[in-house]
Scaffold this active site. Structure first.
Site, short mmCIF file in Angstrom:
data_model
loop_
_atom_site.label_atom_id
_atom_site.label_comp_id
_atom_site.label_asym_id
_atom_site.label_seq_id
_atom_site.Cartn_x
_atom_site.Cartn_y
_atom_site.Cartn_z
N THR A 94 0.70 -1.23 0.01
CA THR A 94 0.06 -0.12 -0.05
C THR A 94 0.91 1.23 -0.13
O THR A 94 0.16 2.31 -0.02
CB THR A 94 -0.81 0.09 1.08
OG1 THR A 94 -0.02 -0.13 2.32
CG2 THR A 94 -1.97 -1.20 1.19
N GLU A 143 20.51 4.95 4.18
CA GLU A 143 20.84 5.32 5.64
C GLU A 143 21.47 4.42 6.31
O GLU A 143 22.01 4.65 7.40
CB GLU A 143 19.31 5.29 6.41
CG GLU A 143 18.38 6.66 6.17
CD GLU A 143 18.90 7.90 6.49
OE1 GLU A 143 19.43 8.27 7.73
OE2 GLU A 143 18.79 8.74 5.84
N TYR A 195 16.23 3.63 12.78
CA TYR A 195 15.68 3.03 11.42
C TYR A 195 17.12 2.40 10.59
O TYR A 195 16.83 1.35 10.20
CB TYR A 195 15.15 4.04 10.81
CG TYR A 195 15.09 3.81 9.25
CD1 TYR A 195 13.85 2.85 8.61
CD2 TYR A 195 15.75 4.37 8.25
CE1 TYR A 195 13.69 2.62 7.47
CE2 TYR A 195 15.67 4.04 6.76
CZ TYR A 195 14.43 3.31 6.62
OH TYR A 195 14.39 2.74 5.10
N ARG A 231 -4.52 -4.65 9.15
CA ARG A 231 -6.07 -4.38 9.25
C ARG A 231 -6.06 -2.76 9.94
O ARG A 231 -5.22 -2.42 10.92
CB ARG A 231 -6.48 -5.06 10.27
CG ARG A 231 -7.81 -4.93 10.70
CD ARG A 231 -9.08 -5.07 9.81
NE ARG A 231 -10.28 -4.52 10.36
CZ ARG A 231 -11.01 -3.61 10.20
NH1 ARG A 231 -10.33 -2.47 9.40
NH2 ARG A 231 -12.05 -3.35 10.55
N SER A 232 -6.87 -2.07 9.10
CA SER A 232 -7.02 -0.46 9.81
C SER A 232 -8.48 -0.62 9.66
O SER A 232 -9.36 -0.79 8.74
CB SER A 232 -6.48 0.30 8.74
OG SER A 232 -6.69 1.55 8.98
N LYS A 290 17.57 -1.67 9.77
CA LYS A 290 17.77 -1.99 8.18
C LYS A 290 19.24 -2.65 8.23
O LYS A 290 19.20 -3.61 7.17
CB LYS A 290 17.73 -0.92 7.20
CG LYS A 290 16.31 -0.52 7.15
CD LYS A 290 15.56 -1.30 6.42
CE LYS A 290 14.16 -0.79 5.93
NZ LYS A 290 13.43 -1.80 4.73
N THR A 343 18.47 0.66 2.50
CA THR A 343 18.50 1.86 2.52
C THR A 343 19.77 2.54 2.56
O THR A 343 20.83 2.09 3.01
CB THR A 343 17.58 2.44 3.56
OG1 THR A 343 17.62 3.97 3.79
CG2 THR A 343 17.99 2.11 5.10
N HIS A 394 14.37 7.97 -3.04
CA HIS A 394 13.25 7.93 -4.06
C HIS A 394 11.97 8.60 -4.03
O HIS A 394 11.30 8.02 -2.93
CB HIS A 394 13.34 6.58 -4.88
CG HIS A 394 13.10 5.56 -3.90
ND1 HIS A 394 14.12 5.07 -2.95
CD2 HIS A 394 11.96 4.62 -3.64
CE1 HIS A 394 13.58 4.14 -2.21
NE2 HIS A 394 12.19 3.96 -2.54
#
Length: 607
Positions: free
Chosen positions: A263, A388, A410, A287-288, A414, A386, A440
């Site tokens: 998504t 990062e 983060y 689920r949301s 990763k 990434t 990107h």
């Protein structure tokens, strides 16, 4: 109607008079009330209907003839189970003395059981029993010359106790691991030994009643979510015609992709690309209570449409191992793209533990799910790494051989995922590749990311809906590209002959300040920068008098900043034949013009 009538009596009275009004709250349905017309209360009926003939609850008490417990004024009432339990006699251990003579022997009738919902009393009884068992065991181990030991009773299991019961006593705790063949214990380190077999994992093509292990015996229960032993050869028969008839190349030609993070920005663009190439795409969504599939709306076809739908979504999360195993087993993907992550660097400082669980351990769970389903030699795996990872860069530009030094939770999470992907490639021979993608962007980028924050603010300032934007570090330099180019690079990595790690970047770097200036210039708004540090700001020069439209807020600075990121995509260009099609100015123009249309209300903003 009298006010003394209960709510349920009022409901029956209305029904006799032809009314159909519902009552609130609705009464709890009870099999016990319907069949026996008992006068028990609503709380009693709800407790009794929760029991079944095949399930013992933690509060199930023993027969009063065997256990004498003190009554408690706070204990819940006991409910008879004779209405639900079949007439089942279970042999129990008999007590023997030292001469081998049976002293006490009794059978346990399930119809004599009663359910006690006061668990505290039950626990006290079990504690007393444990102490008694310890005393009995210690007496049994004493020498025969000890006269006190001879007077103690020992527990001896009869042969009858091993007789299988007509129905299982536990519905969800069947431990077939204990009934495994002896060879199971000799192969506890073999990754192909433990498999999950239940209706939530096995494909629809599996006929459990006709499936046998290598000894010719059935070892599938009606429900069993416990890891059970199976001969490695039998696992290949789980997937339709069997996995042994497939090679890595033939499996890849099936064109079935599984995408986590479908998504998001990258997930939606990747889905478009895969569908255009004839893939069937399965996506993992959380689920949301609100719709979170807006980026996929234009790709979704109604299930009643005559055109076949090749996009399927599955509820799940990278924090749920069992769910991942089930989805992988059902979809049987030829390619897996792990794009899901908590990917906001600033937020990762505030949610460090969650970021590590999803971004780091989540990757491990997904890799293990592939192995658990027996697809480690067939399915190809892409891990979204990434830039990062480089953090406090050691050299510029950064390529596949540049040392890593992440500067955020983060980046650290990763980094764990990166090396776990490499480890599974080297340890198990899996086709796993890392894509070290530099920044990107696109019109589908989330508004909380700095690039989209800027282009959206520029559009609203242009339309008079916003006065000023507040920024953090304007001197940070990034290598920005378009997401459409980068998802093509992801796909090319899994089509390569050998798994490897690749850097995707533009080879250009720009400051945040230059991104702001270029975004305003797309709408013909010139800027003039004044001041320095926290006092730096920008004036809009196309109006009189000039107006400040950019200011600095120190709250937007990171605890540990990454000053410069510049990638070298030479390896990807040479080995994957990957070329980017979007330039820097084209990227910014695409984002600004899209945000202007969205801010005007001409198009729906899906981000």
């Amino acid at each position: 109607m009298s006010s003394t009538l209960s709510m349920e009596q009022q409901h029956h009275h209305r029904r006799r008079q032809g009314e159909s009004l519902p009552i609130w709250p609705p009464p709890q349905a009870s099999v016990y009330d319907e069949n026996e017309h008992s006068s028990s209360s609503d709380s009693e009926s709800s407790s009794s209907c929760s029991s079944s003939s095949h399930l013992f609850t933690p509060g199930m008490s023993r027969p009063s003839s065997l256990i004498t417990s003190t009554s408690s004024t706070t204990s819940s009432p006991n409910y008879p189970t004779s209405h639900f339990l079949p007439k089942l006699v279970c042999p129990t251990p008999r007590l023997y003395n030292r001469d081998g003579r049976a002293e006490v022997g009794s059978d346990l009738s399930l119809r004599k059981l009663s359910i006690n919902t006061d668990f505290s009393v039950e626990r006290e009884i079990e504690d007393d029993e444990d102490e008694g068992n310890l005393n009995t065991a210690s007496a049994y181990n004493e020498p025969r010359s000890n006269p006190t030991a001879k007077s103690k009773l020992m527990i001896k299991e009869t042969n009858e106790s091993s007789t299988p019961l007509p129905c299982p006593l536990g519905d969800f705790q069947t431990d077939n691991l204990l009934n495994a063949p002896p060879s199971h214990h000799q192969n506890t380190n073999n990754p192909s030994v433990l498999r999950y077999h239940d209706e939530s994992v096995a494909p629809l093509s599996l006929h459990r009643n006709s499936t046998k292990n290598h000894d010719g015996d059935h070892n599938y229960g009606d429900r069993c979510s416990t890891p059970i032993y199976n001969h490695p050869a039998s696992v290949w028969g789980l997937f339709g015609g069997g996995l042994d008839c497939h090679t890595s190349e033939s499996w890849l030609k099936r064109k079935v992709a599984f995408v986590t993070g479908i998504t998001g920005q990258d997930g939606s663009y990747l889905t478009e690309l895969l569908l255009s190439k004839g893939y069937t795409v399965h996506g993992l969504i959380r689920r949301s209570s609100s719709f979170n599939t807006s980026r996929l709306q234009h790709l979704w076809r109604d299930q009643h449409s005559k055109s076949p739908n090749k996009l399927f979504l599955h509820y799940g999360d990278l924090t749920d191992s069992a769910n991942l195993v089930g989805v992988i087993a059902r979809t049987q993907p030829s390619e897996v793209y792990n794009l899901a992550a908590q990917s906001h660097v600033k937020v990762s400082f505030e949610m460090a533990e969650y970021t590590g669980d999803v971004d780091g351990i989540g990757t491990l769970r997904l890799l293990e799910a592939i192995r658990t389903c027996g697809l480690e030699k067939l399915t190809r795996f892409y891990q979204a790494s990434t830039s990062e990872l480089y953090g406090k860069v050691k050299c510029t530009p950064q390529n596949e051989d540049t040392p890593f030094h992440p500067r955020s939770p983060y980046g650290v999470a990763k980094l764990y995922a990166y090396w776990m992907t490499v480890n599974y490639r080297e340890a198990y021979g899996m086709f796993t590749s890392n894509g070290i993608l530099f920044n990107h962007e696109s019109p589908r980028r989330g508004r909380t990311f700095v690039s989209r924050k800027i282009t959206r603010a520029v559009a609203e300032i242009y339309l008079g809906k916003q006065d000023c934007m507040w920024m953090g570090n304007l001197d940070a330099k990034r290598d920005w590209g378009h997401a459409k180019d980068y998802v093509e690079g992801m796909w090319r990595m899994l089509q390569h002959e050998q798994p490897d790690d690749f850097v995707l970047a533009t080879g250009e770097t720009h400051t945040v300040r230059s991104l702001i200036t270029l975004s305003f210039s797309v709408l013909s708004i010139p800027l003039k920068w004044v001041g320095s540090g926290l006092d730096e700001h920008a004036f809009r020069m196309d109006i009189s008098p000039p107006k400040i439209v950019v200011r600095i807020d120190p709250r937007y600075f990171r605890p540990a900043e990454v000053d410069l990121l510049l990638g070298d995509p030479t390896k990807a260009e040479n080995q994957l034949n990957w070329k980017r099609r979007w330039g820097w100015e084209e990227l910014v123009r695409d984002m600004v013009e899209s945000d202007v249309r969205s801010a005007k209300g001409l198009v729906e903003d899906h981000n």
